[in-house]
Scaffold this motif. Structure first.
Motif, PDB file in Angstrom:
ATOM      1  N   PRO A  71       0.814  -1.216   0.000  1.00 62.27           N
ATOM      2  CA  PRO A  71       0.000   0.000   0.000  1.00 62.27           C
ATOM      3  C   PRO A  71       0.848   1.266   0.000  1.00 62.27           C
ATOM      4  N   VAL A  72       1.202   1.748  -1.186  1.00 60.42           N
ATOM      5  CA  VAL A  72       2.008   2.963  -1.324  1.00 60.42           C
ATOM      6  C   VAL A  72       1.431   3.814  -2.443  1.00 60.42           C
ATOM      7  N   SER A  73       1.849   5.062  -2.475  1.00 64.46           N
ATOM      8  CA  SER A  73       1.382   5.971  -3.525  1.00 64.46           C
ATOM      9  C   SER A  73       2.543   6.812  -4.045  1.00 64.46           C
ATOM     10  N   ASN A  74       2.284   7.433  -5.190  1.00 65.73           N
ATOM     11  CA  ASN A  74       3.223   8.406  -5.773  1.00 65.73           C
ATOM     12  C   ASN A  74       4.615   7.835  -6.028  1.00 65.73           C
ATOM     13  N   LEU A  75       4.645   6.644  -6.595  1.00 71.07           N
ATOM     14  CA  LEU A  75       5.911   5.999  -6.948  1.00 71.07           C
ATOM     15  C   LEU A  75       6.251   6.341  -8.393  1.00 71.07           C
ATOM     16  N   ASP A  76       7.511   6.644  -8.651  1.00 71.80           N
ATOM     17  CA  ASP A  76       7.970   6.955 -10.007  1.00 71.80           C
ATOM     18  C   ASP A  76       8.642   5.773 -10.686  1.00 71.80           C
ATOM     19  N   THR A  77       9.467   5.051  -9.925  1.00 73.51           N
ATOM     20  CA  THR A  77      10.369   4.063 -10.514  1.00 73.51           C
ATOM     21  C   THR A  77      10.326   2.757  -9.737  1.00 73.51           C
ATOM     22  N   LEU A  78      10.265   1.648 -10.465  1.00 72.33           N
ATOM     23  CA  LEU A  78      10.359   0.329  -9.848  1.00 72.33           C
ATOM     24  C   LEU A  78      11.696  -0.287 -10.233  1.00 72.33           C
ATOM     25  N   ILE A  79      12.486  -0.647  -9.219  1.00 66.88           N
ATOM     26  CA  ILE A  79      13.782  -1.293  -9.454  1.00 66.88           C
ATOM     27  C   ILE A  79      13.556  -2.795  -9.345  1.00 66.88           C
ATOM     28  N   VAL A  80      13.342  -3.439 -10.476  1.00 72.09           N
ATOM     29  CA  VAL A  80      13.070  -4.878 -10.506  1.00 72.09           C
ATOM     30  C   VAL A  80      14.384  -5.603 -10.252  1.00 72.09           C
ATOM     31  N   THR A  81      14.398  -6.388  -9.178  1.00 67.19           N
ATOM     32  CA  THR A  81      15.659  -6.934  -8.656  1.00 67.19           C
ATOM     33  C   THR A  81      15.641  -8.456  -8.643  1.00 67.19           C
ATOM     34  N   PHE A  82      16.719  -9.053  -9.108  1.00 70.52           N
ATOM     35  CA  PHE A  82      16.894 -10.500  -8.941  1.00 70.52           C
ATOM     36  C   PHE A  82      18.371 -10.794  -8.782  1.00 70.52           C
ATOM     37  N   ALA A  83      18.658 -11.924  -8.154  1.00 66.10           N
ATOM     38  CA  ALA A  83      20.044 -12.318  -7.913  1.00 66.10           C
ATOM     39  C   ALA A  83      20.554 -13.149  -9.083  1.00 66.10           C
ATOM     40  N   ALA A  84      21.832 -13.001  -9.366  1.00 62.46           N
ATOM     41  CA  ALA A  84      22.444 -13.836 -10.397  1.00 62.46           C
ATOM     42  C   ALA A  84      22.462 -15.297  -9.948  1.00 62.46           C
ATOM     43  N   ALA A  85      22.502 -15.513  -8.640  1.00 63.74           N
ATOM     44  CA  ALA A  85      22.479 -16.859  -8.048  1.00 63.74           C
ATOM     45  C   ALA A  85      22.173 -16.707  -6.559  1.00 63.74           C
ATOM     46  N   GLU A  86      21.759 -17.818  -5.954  1.00 71.98           N
ATOM     47  CA  GLU A  86      21.528 -17.869  -4.497  1.00 71.98           C
ATOM     48  C   GLU A  86      20.577 -16.788  -3.993  1.00 71.98           C
ATOM     49  N   PRO A  87      19.293 -16.834  -4.372  1.00 69.18           N
ATOM     50  CA  PRO A  87      18.583 -17.887  -5.113  1.00 69.18           C
ATOM     51  C   PRO A  87      18.726 -17.731  -6.631  1.00 69.18           C
ATOM     52  N   GLU A  88      18.433 -18.832  -7.312  1.00 67.28           N
ATOM     53  CA  GLU A  88      18.456 -18.795  -8.760  1.00 67.28           C
ATOM     54  C   GLU A  88      17.443 -17.764  -9.259  1.00 67.28           C
ATOM     55  N   PRO A  89      17.779 -17.019 -10.288  1.00 69.03           N
ATOM     56  CA  PRO A  89      16.872 -15.962 -10.737  1.00 69.03           C
ATOM     57  C   PRO A  89      15.557 -16.510 -11.284  1.00 69.03           C
ATOM     58  N   SER A  90      14.461 -15.932 -10.826  1.00 69.15           N
ATOM     59  CA  SER A  90      13.141 -16.241 -11.372  1.00 69.15           C
ATOM     60  C   SER A  90      12.812 -15.141 -12.371  1.00 69.15           C
ATOM     61  N   LEU A  91      13.139 -15.367 -13.630  1.00 65.77           N
ATOM     62  CA  LEU A  91      12.945 -14.331 -14.635  1.00 65.77           C
ATOM     63  C   LEU A  91      11.477 -14.089 -14.927  1.00 65.77           C
ATOM     64  N   ILE A  92      10.624 -15.106 -14.719  1.00 61.65           N
ATOM     65  CA  ILE A  92       9.197 -14.885 -14.923  1.00 61.65           C
ATOM     66  C   ILE A  92       8.661 -13.930 -13.860  1.00 61.65           C
ATOM     67  N   THR A  93       9.167 -14.038 -12.619  1.00 57.72           N
ATOM     68  CA  THR A  93       8.773 -13.088 -11.576  1.00 57.72           C
ATOM     69  C   THR A  93       9.211 -11.683 -11.946  1.00 57.72           C
ATOM     70  N   ALA A  94      10.442 -11.554 -12.408  1.00 56.60           N
ATOM     71  CA  ALA A  94      10.953 -10.244 -12.819  1.00 56.60           C
ATOM     72  C   ALA A  94      10.132  -9.668 -13.961  1.00 56.60           C
ATOM     73  N   ASP A  95       9.787 -10.514 -14.934  1.00 57.36           N
ATOM     74  CA  ASP A  95       9.057 -10.016 -16.092  1.00 57.36           C
ATOM     75  C   ASP A  95       7.620  -9.637 -15.738  1.00 57.36           C
ATOM     76  N   LYS A  96       7.012 -10.365 -14.805  1.00 59.78           N
ATOM     77  CA  LYS A  96       5.670  -9.986 -14.350  1.00 59.78           C
ATOM     78  C   LYS A  96       5.701  -8.629 -13.647  1.00 59.78           C
ATOM     79  N   LEU A  97       6.756  -8.383 -12.879  1.00 56.59           N
ATOM     80  CA  LEU A  97       6.905  -7.077 -12.242  1.00 56.59           C
ATOM     81  C   LEU A  97       7.084  -5.982 -13.286  1.00 56.59           C
TER      82      LEU A  97
END
Length: 289
Positions: A71-97
């Motif tokens: 529950p937030v408002s007035n956001l400009d930028t989303l920094i979609v973040t995933f790890a290169a490893a540990e945990p293994e990247p979930s690219l579908i999660t990143a792409d949905k974001l």
């Protein structure tokens, strides 16, 4: 007086004054506690100070956008973040974001953490998926290398990290806002997933008009309703092929003479991203049924 709600806990709101930068704790008028009038962290508000020095919120300015989860408002930028490893990247999660952010009109930045955990070749493979679509930054959370570049990219904006738990979002918040600003966690040995650490939404003022939202469990977005016709609009790499498909209503799946699929065959579109597109289209079709 005018300010911004930077934290809300148990009915109390913390308002940062626009002029002084001082934060006042207090409450809101009763009309802001029910229905569509509830307050969000990020709201620009009007307030006055009581005799005891507490803030009393009396008005809310028009919001640029609202996210109900978190529950937030007035956001400009989303920094979609995933790890290169540990945990293994979930690219579908990143792409949905990314799709959710595009649907909400948010700027997207990609942050790949734990770059020290993989080879240079593997890291480059991950960067290559997004480098022609969004700004991409790689980060070493242990040393903080790469964080300054992210700070420069969000300067003057309101931004939030989003992604799988355990990828180092809180660690990056600490590098940007100061050690101890956000609790950090570890990876569960049993599940291989990160343990949730952030428990409430809080905004940190980094410098000037740069604001960083620290949010709990930010792994998805409640975006405007998606359908089979508009999902394609939220994949920026498809836009270069607008008007080039045989059919104007082409959704880039089974249609003949599809410019997007031809671009895919030529290597102009990432196989990973196209796979995410097909998965999201499938899920949208199932939701609507």
């Amino acid at each position: 007086m005018k300010g911004r709600v930077v934290k809300g806990i148990g009915g109390f709101y913390f308002v940062r004054d626009d002029e002084t930068g001082q934060v006042h704790m207090g409450k809101a008028l009763g009309k802001f506690k029910r229905g569509k009038n509830i307050l969000y962290v990020g709201d620009h508000v009007e307030y006055h100070l009581s005799d005891t020095g507490d803030s009393v919120i009396t008005g809310v300015e028009k919001r640029i956008n609202i996210l109900s989860r978190p529950p937030v408002s007035n956001l400009d930028t989303l920094i979609v973040t995933f790890a290169a490893a540990e945990p293994e990247p979930s690219l579908i999660t990143a792409d949905k974001l990314c799709v959710g952010a595009e649907a909400l009109g948010l700027e997207v930045i990609i942050a790949i953490t734990k770059r020290d955990k993989v080879t240079a070749g593997r890291l480059q493979e991950l960067v290559d998926i997004y480098k022609d679509i969004y700004p991409v930054f790689t980060v070493d959370g242990m040393t903080g290398e790469g964080v300054d570049e992210i700070l420069e990219a969000i300067r003057g904006k309101s931004a939030a990290f989003a992604g799988q738990s355990g990828v180092g979002k809180s660690t990056m918040v600490n590098h940007l806002a100061g050690n101890g600003a956000a609790e950090t966690g570890s990876i569960s040995e049993k599940t291989g997933r990160g343990k949730h650490t952030t428990r409430h939404v809080e905004i940190f003022c980094l410098e000037g008009d740069t604001f960083l939202y620290d949010t709990p469990g930010f792994t998805s977005l409640d975006a405007p309703e998606l359908n089979k016709k508009n999902v394609r609009d939220f994949f920026p790499e498809f836009r270069r092929y607008d008007g080039m498909c045989r059919y104007l209503d082409c959704v880039h799946r089974n249609e003949p003479e599809c410019a997007v699929k031809e671009g895919l065959e030529r290597g102009e579109i990432s196989q990973s991203r196209y796979g995410s597109y097909l998965q999201i289209m499938k899920e949208v079709s199932e939701w609507r049924r």
